[in-house]
Design an enzyme around this catalytic site. Structure first.
Site, PDB file in Angstrom:
ATOM      1  N   LYS A  74       0.787  -1.170  -0.008  1.00  0.00           N
ATOM      2  CA  LYS A  74       0.247  -0.025   0.048  1.00  0.00           C
ATOM      3  C   LYS A  74       0.778   1.206   0.080  1.00  0.00           C
ATOM      4  O   LYS A  74       0.732   2.008  -0.795  1.00  0.00           O
ATOM      5  CB  LYS A  74      -0.911  -0.049   1.242  1.00  0.00           C
ATOM      6  CG  LYS A  74      -1.983   1.126   1.526  1.00  0.00           C
ATOM      7  CD  LYS A  74      -1.486   2.283   2.270  1.00  0.00           C
ATOM      8  CE  LYS A  74      -2.332   3.382   2.228  1.00  0.00           C
ATOM      9  NZ  LYS A  74      -1.995   4.527   3.098  1.00  0.00           N
ATOM     10  N   ASP A 130      -6.231   0.147   0.271  1.00  0.00           N
ATOM     11  CA  ASP A 130      -6.175   0.386   1.649  1.00  0.00           C
ATOM     12  C   ASP A 130      -7.486  -0.051   2.129  1.00  0.00           C
ATOM     13  O   ASP A 130      -8.145  -0.901   1.456  1.00  0.00           O
ATOM     14  CB  ASP A 130      -5.932   1.890   1.832  1.00  0.00           C
ATOM     15  CG  ASP A 130      -7.362   2.773   1.513  1.00  0.00           C
ATOM     16  OD1 ASP A 130      -7.918   2.192   0.807  1.00  0.00           O
ATOM     17  OD2 ASP A 130      -7.513   3.855   1.944  1.00  0.00           O
TER      18      ASP A 130
END
Length: 220
Positions: free
Chosen positions: A126, A145
């Site tokens: 991420k 996310d």
DNA sequence: ATCCCGAGGG
DNA sequence: CCCTCTGGAT
């Protein structure tokens, strides 16, 4: 889902088109002026609002301007400077260890390659995707996310639960030029409409394309 | 599966 | 006091 049908890809394009009309200015909400600032801000943003990160980095970035500044600071001092961020001890430790690797192995600069980014403490896919996309304008993956995970599942774009698997599904489903914006737009949508506990489905711009929204609005 | 562990709002 | 916000390492 690793080989989506053309119909599935077409539906994904419709979703992107609607999101673009709804969130034309969606972008990274973290404040930064350099790749290092974005890397630090993104590490800090784990389980924490971007607003809180920005409030903290406003002062932090005046004090710590280079990787060497983080690398040489007393850990207790860095912890105090991050005191208002959740998990501040872990984050201080990771940022200092990360900065020492930048100094020792990358000339004090943030590396651009995925493998080098993933070797940094506190950096997983991420964070690496955020830094590549927003600081280097180099997109190798999709930022996944909690918002992107949740909404992708609600929209039926993936059935996976594991973020790396969700990312693979989205990469197969979406056109590469849309990858970065897609995440930014879903994050905006997740904050405003498609919230974790209570999505406000009535009035949602994606209602007609969303199996979860159809289900919820029919029952209620 | 568990740990990390702050701030703001009801 | 409880919930919301919303990743990474072990």
């Amino acid at each position: 889902m690793s080989h989506p049908s053309e119909a599935e890809r077409a539906r994904a394009r419709q979703i992107v088109a609607i999101l673009r009309r709804t969130y034309p200015d969606a972008k990274c909400s973290l404040n930064f002026t350099t790749p290092l600032e974005l890397l630090v801000a993104t590490i800090l943003s784990a389980q924490c609002t971007d607003e809180r990160v920005n409030a903290t980095t406003e002062k932090l970035f005046q004090k710590y301007r280079t990787a060497a500044d983080y690398a040489s600071a007393p850990l207790e001092q860095l912890e105090q400077d991050l005191k208002s961020i959740v998990f501040y001890r872990n984050k201080a430790k990771n940022i200092q260890a990360m900065a020492r690797i930048l100094v020792q192995e990358h000339g004090g600069e943030v590396p651009q390659g995925m493998d080098d980014l993933l070797r940094l403490p506190g950096v997983a896919r991420k964070t690496a995707n955020v830094v590549q996309g927003n600081a280097f304008h180099h997109v190798e993956g999709v930022v996944v996310d909690t918002h992107v995970s949740r909404i992708s599942r609600r929209l039926g774009l993936t059935k996976e639960d594991d973020p790396p698997k969700i990312e693979r599904d989205l990469m197969a489903l979406l056109d590469q030029p849309d990858w970065l914006d897609f995440s930014h737009m879903l994050i905006y949508h997740g904050r405003a409409v498609c919230k974790a506990p209570t999505p406000t489905c009535p009035g949602c711009v994606l209602l007609e394309l969303c199996p979860t929204g159809q289900e919820r609005t029919n029952v209620v």
